[in-house]
Write an enzyme that holds these catalytic residues in place. Structure first.
Site, PDB file in Angstrom:
ATOM      1  CD  GLU A  56      -2.367   1.210   2.891  1.00 34.54           C
ATOM      2  OE1 GLU A  56      -3.320   1.988   3.078  1.00 34.54           O
ATOM      3  OE2 GLU A  56      -1.930   0.444   3.780  1.00 34.54           O
ATOM      4  CB  CYS A 114      -3.968  -1.594   5.067  1.00 36.87           C
ATOM      5  SG  CYS A 114      -2.937  -1.359   6.542  1.00 36.87           S
ATOM      6  CE  LYS A 164      -7.478   1.247   4.176  1.00 33.41           C
ATOM      7  NZ  LYS A 164      -6.306   1.832   4.886  1.00 33.41           N
TER       8      LYS A 164
END
Length: 262
Positions: free
Chosen positions: A40, A147, A110
């Site tokens: 990321e 994440c 995300k």
């Protein structure tokens, strides 16, 4: 399918990061993977002052670097970047998937922003639409997660319901008390509960945990990096996947009805 998970730390210098990406993909490509997974925020690290000024469009310099490296080495690449959004002050935290031919396979913005452990990612970033993103590489279906998404099992299940047999998880997992334990436990849980592979590429260094790894459908780490810079390569077996799902048919045995989001 062969996957290489790459571990490194990006900096605030975007040009230096592009050079780093070029070197890392070239290095990992020597082991002939079908897919190279980078962490990321590989385009540039998070900044306490915000990331709006460094965000780029999907045809910007960072994506061009990924596409060039993919074509040069004949590998697909997944990597994290900050993408401009309709809110000029709050871009997206985006995973980009590029095919071995340089084509753009998909972009995942995300969904779950890291508003936890004393940090508020939503101050800097815009959340993506609640829409699971899968892409095809070398005959496998990859589900894209970033994440903090790892803490939400409903996303991984939605990706599997869309056909994913590999969850790809680039991360910049912040160090802290029990954080490394959370990382390895959640990666293993997502593999076991979905009877799928999980390929996780994390940033390391002073801020982040590292511990990049590939986990098989029984929750076994079949390749891992540790804390230092480097990469690990794993062979993903369709026979292993189908064998585990036959032995442990938890997906087929579910009682809750799930309708994947399009």
């Amino acid at each position: 399918m062969r996957i290489a998970v790459v571990q490194t730390a990006s900096s605030s210098d975007k040009a230096a990061n592009r050079e780093l990406v070029t070197r890392l993909v070239a290095s990992a490509a020597q082991d002939r993977p079908d897919l190279v997974v980078l962490p990321e925020a590989m385009m540039a690290d998070f900044n306490l002052d915000g990331v709006a000024d460094i965000a780029e469009p999907l045809d910007g310099e960072f994506v061009s670097t990924l596409r060039k490296s993919a074509v040069e080495h004949g590998v697909a690449i997944v990597a994290g970047m900050f993408e401009r959004s309709c809110d000029q002050d709050r871009p997206y935290n985006t995973l980009l998937a590029v095919g071995a031919d340089g084509s753009l396979l998909g972009a995942y913005r995300k969904i779950h922003l890291y508003d936890a452990f004393g940090y508020k990612e939503s101050d800097q970033l815009t959340a993506g639409d609640v829409a699971p993103v899968v892409v095809k590489v070398a005959g496998r279906t990859l589900g894209l997660m970033t994440c903090y998404d790892l803490r939400f099992p409903e996303l991984s299940r939605a990706l599997v319901d869309k056909g994913a047999d590999v969850l790809v998880v680039p991360a910049a997992w912040v160090r802290g008390p029990l954080k490394e334990h959370h990382w390895t436990t959640l990666l293993t849980a997502r593999a076991i509960e979905n009877t799928c592979y999980v390929a996780a590429a994390a940033q390391n260094g002073k801020k982040y945990s590292g511990l990049s790894q590939v986990i098989d459908p029984q929750g076994i780490a079949i390749a891992a990096v540790g804390e230092s810079d480097g990469y690990a390569v794993a062979e993903l077996s369709g026979d292993r996947l189908s064998g585990v799902r036959q032995t442990n048919p938890s997906l087929a045995n579910r009682r809750f009805s799930v309708t994947p989001r399009s």
